[in-house]
Design a protein around this motif. Structure first.
Motif, PDB file in Angstrom:
ATOM      1  N   VAL A  96      35.987  40.886  33.268  1.00 15.81           N
ATOM      2  CA  VAL A  96      36.575  41.128  34.572  1.00 15.81           C
ATOM      3  C   VAL A  96      36.556  42.825  34.476  1.00 15.81           C
ATOM      4  N   HIS A  97      35.620  43.067  35.577  1.00 16.23           N
ATOM      5  CA  HIS A  97      35.634  44.592  35.728  1.00 16.23           C
ATOM      6  C   HIS A  97      35.495  44.922  37.401  1.00 16.23           C
ATOM      7  N   PRO A 114      29.990  47.969  19.531  1.00 18.60           N
ATOM      8  CA  PRO A 114      30.145  47.439  21.130  1.00 18.60           C
ATOM      9  C   PRO A 114      31.278  46.186  21.029  1.00 18.60           C
ATOM     10  N   LEU A 115      31.935  46.137  21.852  1.00 15.94           N
ATOM     11  CA  LEU A 115      32.844  44.916  21.916  1.00 15.94           C
ATOM     12  C   LEU A 115      32.659  44.543  23.487  1.00 15.94           C
ATOM     13  N   TYR A 116      32.471  42.963  23.606  1.00 17.25           N
ATOM     14  CA  TYR A 116      32.381  42.513  24.934  1.00 17.25           C
ATOM     15  C   TYR A 116      33.690  41.990  25.133  1.00 17.25           C
ATOM     16  N   ALA A 117      34.428  42.400  26.485  1.00 16.33           N
ATOM     17  CA  ALA A 117      35.878  41.914  26.741  1.00 16.33           C
ATOM     18  C   ALA A 117      35.968  40.697  27.574  1.00 16.33           C
ATOM     19  N   TRP A 118      36.525  39.407  27.035  1.00 20.08           N
ATOM     20  CA  TRP A 118      36.646  38.566  27.853  1.00 20.08           C
ATOM     21  C   TRP A 118      38.246  38.344  28.396  1.00 20.08           C
ATOM     22  N   SER A 119      38.153  37.883  29.582  1.00 16.19           N
ATOM     23  CA  SER A 119      39.850  37.932  30.232  1.00 16.19           C
ATOM     24  C   SER A 119      39.896  36.431  31.015  1.00 16.19           C
ATOM     25  N   LEU A 120      40.740  36.150  31.343  1.00 21.36           N
ATOM     26  CA  LEU A 120      41.035  35.123  32.201  1.00 21.36           C
ATOM     27  C   LEU A 120      41.687  35.692  33.572  1.00 21.36           C
ATOM     28  N   VAL A 121      41.315  35.048  34.528  1.00 17.63           N
ATOM     29  CA  VAL A 121      41.723  35.642  36.057  1.00 17.63           C
ATOM     30  C   VAL A 121      42.226  34.419  36.885  1.00 17.63           C
ATOM     31  N   TRP A 122      43.150  34.243  37.631  1.00 15.93           N
ATOM     32  CA  TRP A 122      43.813  33.429  38.209  1.00 15.93           C
ATOM     33  C   TRP A 122      44.590  34.038  39.544  1.00 15.93           C
ATOM     34  N   ARG A 123      44.858  32.912  40.340  1.00 15.26           N
ATOM     35  CA  ARG A 123      45.683  33.350  41.563  1.00 15.26           C
ATOM     36  C   ARG A 123      47.062  33.364  41.255  1.00 15.26           C
ATOM     37  N   ALA A 124      47.584  34.747  41.671  1.00 19.09           N
ATOM     38  CA  ALA A 124      48.903  35.046  41.391  1.00 19.09           C
ATOM     39  C   ALA A 124      49.962  34.159  42.030  1.00 19.09           C
ATOM     40  N   ALA A 125      49.619  33.802  43.241  1.00 18.03           N
ATOM     41  CA  ALA A 125      50.489  32.774  43.943  1.00 18.03           C
ATOM     42  C   ALA A 125      50.124  31.287  43.691  1.00 18.03           C
TER      43      ALA A 125
END
Length: 320
Positions: free
Chosen positions: A146-147, A264-275
């Motif tokens: 996520v960027h 180097p590190l690759y950043a993994w994230s979760l993203v979801w709807r706040a509501a």
């Protein structure tokens, strides 16, 4: 006695990390609150679960005996919550960043959360495409890097960093660094970073090239990892970046070499709807915290490791 699941969860996190501060960060509570929960649990059980010495802790024999049943207790608690909320629709996870093999990270987490709820996964094209799917409720969670999502909360999204994965350099067998045991990024300045798509569409590649002053070149079409690595091998000046320990196709004449000084590190994230998030988001986050805690997925040391500036901010935010 009746077990308090918050106390049990604090114990399991501390047992996995053997560090009260890191366990508190993982559970998003203060270290004092975590210590109190564990002390109360020890008082209720009538046994000491940890040996405490300075900043280090270790499990007592009673703690080791209690750990696995404690994990099972938490799993049963998550199942009870899911049943009460009547989660009859699978949690949909769309992932992107295919060159960095997202399923290598998702698989062990889904295996752990599987007893609690059903999960469906599917490939998304990229971050904007997955965000569009979230906005339309076509998916429940996105997984990838996520960027550039400034003001994510204001836009209606929540995201959380879940893994920092070391990256290796891949070169053809004729590349001058193919026989090295390790390579520094600054040794790649006379090589060409080969990309499976236009550089501006690959934010991590772009940030790496800009930071280390490395030339780049893009292929004509993304036809999968095998074809991509064949293109890397075809030119002794080219290299690519892939996750460390990624299993490479045997027939492709390439070598994977660790990058160091920095890594180097690759950043993994979760993203979801706040509501109104899917009820399965909470147990998914817990499973990531559990698996990631045992595997030290969020370990980052400035100077030894390298992250793009935006990802460094994510790490600092996750550490509170």
């Amino acid at each position: 006695m009746d077990l308090d699941l918050a106390q049990v969860r604090a114990f399991v996190a501390a047992a996995d990390l053997l560090h009260f501060g890191q366990a508190a960060e993982q559970l998003a509570v203060s270290q004092q609150a975590l210590s109190k929960r564990i002390a109360r649990l020890e008082g209720e059980l009538g046994v000491q679960l940890f040996l405490r010495g300075g900043h280090a802790v270790e499990l007592t024999e009673a703690g080791r005996r209690f750990l696995e049943p404690a994990r099972q207790t938490l799993a049963h608690g998550d199942r009870a919550v899911a049943a009460a909320r009547h989660v009859d629709r699978p949690l949909r996870i769309d992932y992107w960043g295919h060159l960095f093999a997202p399923m290598r990270t998702l698989a062990p987490v889904i295996d752990q959360v599987g007893p609690v709820l059903a999960v469906e996964t599917g490939p998304g094209r990229d971050l904007p495409g997955v965000l569009d799917g979230l906005a339309r409720s076509a998916t429940d969670v996105g997984f990838g890097r996520v960027h550039g999502v400034g003001g994510a909360r204001e836009a209606g999204y929540t995201h959380r960093l879940v893994r920092l994965e070391p990256v290796d350099v891949v070169v053809g067998v004729d590349h001058r660094l193919a026989d090295r045991s390790e390579v520094r990024p600054d040794e790649l300045r006379d090589s060409i970073l080969f990309c499976p798509a236009a550089l501006e569409r690959l934010d991590f590649y772009q940030r790496f090239a800009e930071h280390f002053d490395i030339r780049s070149e893009s292929g004509t079409a993304n036809l999968g990892i095998d074809h991509f690595l064949e293109q890397v091998a075809a030119d002794p000046a080219r290299f690519a970046l892939v996750p460390a320990d990624l299993e490479l196709p045997e027939r492709t004449r390439v070598r994977s070499v660790p990058l160091v000084g920095p890594t180097p590190l690759y950043a993994w994230s979760l993203v979801w709807r706040a509501a109104d998030p899917h009820p399965g988001v909470e147990p998914l986050l817990r499973a990531f915290a559990d698996v990631g805690g045992r595997s030290r997925w969020l370990e980052y040391r400035p100077g030894r490791d390298w992250l793009p500036a935006g990802d460094v901010s994510e790490v600092e935010d996750s550490n509170g």
